[in-house]
Design a protein around this motif. Structure first.
Motif, PDB file in Angstrom:
ATOM      1  N   GLU A  44       0.725  -1.244   0.051  1.00 60.74           N
ATOM      2  CA  GLU A  44       0.102  -0.037   0.101  1.00 60.74           C
ATOM      3  C   GLU A  44       0.790   1.332  -0.031  1.00 60.74           C
ATOM      4  O   GLU A  44       1.714   1.303   0.741  1.00 60.74           O
ATOM      5  CB  GLU A  44      -0.866  -0.022   1.059  1.00 60.74           C
ATOM      6  N   PHE A  93       0.266   5.475   0.214  1.00 61.17           N
ATOM      7  CA  PHE A  93      -0.541   6.568   0.306  1.00 61.17           C
ATOM      8  C   PHE A  93       0.260   7.999   0.122  1.00 61.17           C
ATOM      9  O   PHE A  93       1.206   8.091   0.652  1.00 61.17           O
ATOM     10  CB  PHE A  93      -0.828   6.600   1.866  1.00 61.17           C
ATOM     11  N   ARG A 128      -4.218  10.058  -2.492  1.00 66.25           N
ATOM     12  CA  ARG A 128      -4.878   9.074  -3.210  1.00 66.25           C
ATOM     13  C   ARG A 128      -3.678   7.522  -2.299  1.00 66.25           C
ATOM     14  O   ARG A 128      -2.945   7.823  -1.978  1.00 66.25           O
ATOM     15  CB  ARG A 128      -4.870   8.659  -4.444  1.00 66.25           C
ATOM     16  N   LEU A 129      -4.497   6.413  -2.620  1.00 64.79           N
ATOM     17  CA  LEU A 129      -3.954   5.195  -1.946  1.00 64.79           C
ATOM     18  C   LEU A 129      -4.014   4.164  -3.223  1.00 64.79           C
ATOM     19  O   LEU A 129      -4.873   4.204  -3.913  1.00 64.79           O
ATOM     20  CB  LEU A 129      -4.729   4.494  -1.025  1.00 64.79           C
ATOM     21  N   LEU A 137      -8.212   9.341  -1.122  1.00 61.98           N
ATOM     22  CA  LEU A 137      -7.895   9.462   0.292  1.00 61.98           C
ATOM     23  C   LEU A 137      -8.983  10.477   0.749  1.00 61.98           C
ATOM     24  O   LEU A 137      -8.819  11.599   0.204  1.00 61.98           O
ATOM     25  CB  LEU A 137      -6.652   9.895   0.780  1.00 61.98           C
ATOM     26  N   THR A 188     -10.391  12.109   4.667  1.00 64.55           N
ATOM     27  CA  THR A 188     -10.575  11.970   6.275  1.00 64.55           C
ATOM     28  C   THR A 188     -12.289  11.677   6.374  1.00 64.55           C
ATOM     29  O   THR A 188     -13.199  12.379   5.740  1.00 64.55           O
ATOM     30  CB  THR A 188     -10.060  12.777   7.012  1.00 64.55           C
ATOM     31  N   ALA A 209      -7.420   7.502   5.166  1.00 70.47           N
ATOM     32  CA  ALA A 209      -8.184   6.797   4.593  1.00 70.47           C
ATOM     33  C   ALA A 209      -9.681   6.748   4.860  1.00 70.47           C
ATOM     34  O   ALA A 209     -10.770   6.133   4.543  1.00 70.47           O
ATOM     35  CB  ALA A 209      -7.610   5.241   4.531  1.00 70.47           C
ATOM     36  N   GLN A 231     -10.664   5.829   8.135  1.00 70.35           N
ATOM     37  CA  GLN A 231     -10.978   4.707   9.027  1.00 70.35           C
ATOM     38  C   GLN A 231     -10.878   4.997  10.322  1.00 70.35           C
ATOM     39  O   GLN A 231     -11.691   4.408  11.241  1.00 70.35           O
ATOM     40  CB  GLN A 231      -9.962   3.372   8.696  1.00 70.35           C
ATOM     41  N   ALA A 275      -5.670  14.823   2.610  1.00 70.89           N
ATOM     42  CA  ALA A 275      -6.799  13.997   2.757  1.00 70.89           C
ATOM     43  C   ALA A 275      -7.928  14.832   3.276  1.00 70.89           C
ATOM     44  O   ALA A 275      -9.116  14.394   3.470  1.00 70.89           O
ATOM     45  CB  ALA A 275      -6.672  12.714   3.294  1.00 70.89           C
TER      46      ALA A 275
END
Length: 267
Positions: free
Chosen positions: A132, A134, A142-143, A152, A154, A205, A207, A231
């Motif tokens: 991965e 980032f 982006r990822l 990406l 938040t 991302a 999460q 992000a």
């Protein structure tokens, strides 16, 4: 410096950042989960490991810069500072999370950022084992990973009582800093530990909601600041001031949860 960066230089810096992460990947993977021995850099108590993988990865990145951007400065964890003449500095952490690396957890990463005097302009958090990457800055967030490419972004506002907080060590910083962190942690829905730079990637991302750390160095924070802010998040000191010099970091998904956490950190 940032106001004078045109499209050609921007694209060259992005290409160089990816070349640096590409160079570090095989050096980190070569030794991962092989029982590699670690030296302790911290004299007089405590454990701050460094391995040949850390050093080899930084040497590989410095070789790229010597070839592609010899006029730029470098700040790296393992080999220190190299002065430049361009007004730009590459901030490198070849393995952020060496404790996790030698334990076999895939939460460490390669950190690459390019900065001017005002702080990071573009950064990459790369996790070679998972595959991965980032990136954030210059209009990108982006990822790229096993499931393809994704933007990406938040997460949106929600109260601390519904938030997820990440940090690396439960024994964060000094006793006063630990007490401040506990005030936030006790008000959150979920707290998880041991994430190192991967915490900031997860924040970017969407999460998780907060990452709170202390005792950081400039090479620990350059890339995370660039990625999180690109992000849509915030990455500051505990007092809201710029954090690219290291020290205490409060990274948040949005301004609302940032303000709520900052008030608790201040006591």
């Amino acid at each position: 410096m940032r106001d004078t960066i045109g499209p050609d230089l921007r694209d060259a810096l992005i290409r160089t950042a990816h070349a640096l992460a590409d160079a570090a990947r095989p050096e980190t993977l070569r030794h991962f989960r092989t029982g590699l021995s670690a030296e302790n850099k911290r004299l007089g108590g405590g454990f701050d490991p460094v391995t040949e993988a850390d050093r080899a990865a930084e040497r590989a990145m410095r070789a790229v810069l010597a070839r592609e951007r010899p006029e730029d400065g470098i700040l790296g964890e393992e080999y220190g500072s190299t002065a430049g003449a361009s007004g730009l500095t590459w901030v490198l952490d070849p393995i952020d999370g060496t404790r996790g690396y030698i334990s076999g957890t895939p939460t460490w990463g390669v950190l690459v950022a390019v900065a001017d005097a005002g702080g990071p302009l573009f950064g990459i958090i790369d996790q070679p084992y998972i595959g991965e990457r980032f990136e954030g800055g210059f209009g990108r967030a982006r990822l790229d990973g096993p499931q393809g490419r994704a933007a990406l972004r938040t997460g949106g506002p929600r109260p601390l009582a519904e938030a997820t907080v990440l940090t690396t060590f439960p024994e964060i910083g000094t006793e006063a800093e630990r007490a401040a962190f506990r005030r936030v942690a006790e008000g959150a829905r979920l707290v998880r530990y041991g994430m190192d730079c991967y915490a900031y990637a997860l924040l970017a991302a969407g999460q998780v909601d907060l990452v709170i750390e202390a005792g950081l160095q400039p090479y620990d924070v350059g890339a995370p600041i660039a990625v999180v802010t690109a992000a849509g998040g915030l990455a500051t000191g505990w007092d809201g001031a710029p954090a690219h010099g290291g020290g205490r970091m409060l990274a948040a998904a949005n301004a609302a949860v940032h303000a709520e956490a900052m008030a608790l950190l201040a006591g």
